[in-house]
Write a protein that holds these residues in place. Structure first.
Motif, PDB file in Angstrom:
ATOM      1  N   THR A  68       0.855  -1.192   0.000  1.00  7.24           N
ATOM      2  CA  THR A  68       0.000   0.000   0.000  1.00  7.24           C
ATOM      3  C   THR A  68       0.890   1.241   0.000  1.00  7.24           C
ATOM      4  O   THR A  68       2.087   1.171   0.323  1.00  7.24           O
ATOM      5  N   GLU A  69       0.318   2.364  -0.342  1.00  7.04           N
ATOM      6  CA  GLU A  69       1.077   3.617  -0.328  1.00  7.04           C
ATOM      7  C   GLU A  69       1.593   3.919   1.077  1.00  7.04           C
ATOM      8  O   GLU A  69       2.711   4.400   1.241  1.00  7.04           O
ATOM      9  N   LYS A  93       4.632   1.778   1.701  1.00  9.68           N
ATOM     10  CA  LYS A  93       5.774   2.300   0.946  1.00  9.68           C
ATOM     11  C   LYS A  93       6.389   3.493   1.669  1.00  9.68           C
ATOM     12  O   LYS A  93       7.615   3.598   1.788  1.00  9.68           O
ATOM     13  N   ARG A  94       5.543   4.395   2.131  1.00  7.12           N
ATOM     14  CA  ARG A  94       6.032   5.569   2.859  1.00  7.12           C
ATOM     15  C   ARG A  94       6.724   5.151   4.154  1.00  7.12           C
ATOM     16  O   ARG A  94       7.781   5.693   4.502  1.00  7.12           O
ATOM     17  N   GLU A 112      10.163   3.733   3.293  1.00  9.14           N
ATOM     18  CA  GLU A 112      11.073   4.811   2.931  1.00  9.14           C
ATOM     19  C   GLU A 112      11.528   5.579   4.172  1.00  9.14           C
ATOM     20  O   GLU A 112      12.707   5.928   4.303  1.00  9.14           O
TER      21      GLU A 112
END
Length: 60
Positions: A4-5, A8-9, A12
């Motif tokens: 999911t976004e 991913k965030r 990171e």
């Protein structure tokens, strides 16, 4: 595996906060992969010498 976004965030963010650890993990993975998949007998002989020397350094 689809991330999911938000995941991913989060990944990171972790990578930015733990850059040294992430680099260590990546280098270790590369070394293991090389040994398992690409190394020759000559490579393994040289690596054994390097490992022996490194162990002696860490023991002292």
């Amino acid at each position: 595996m689809v991330l999911t976004e938000a995941q991913k965030r989060a990944n990171e963010k972790w990578h930015r906060k733990n850059r040294k650890r992430a680099n260590y993990i990546a280098m270790r993975s590369s070394a293991r992969s090389f040994i398992r998949k690409k190394s020759t007998i000559t490579d393994l002989d040289e690596l054994e010498k390097i490992i022996k020397n490194r162990r002696n350094e860490l023991d002292n």
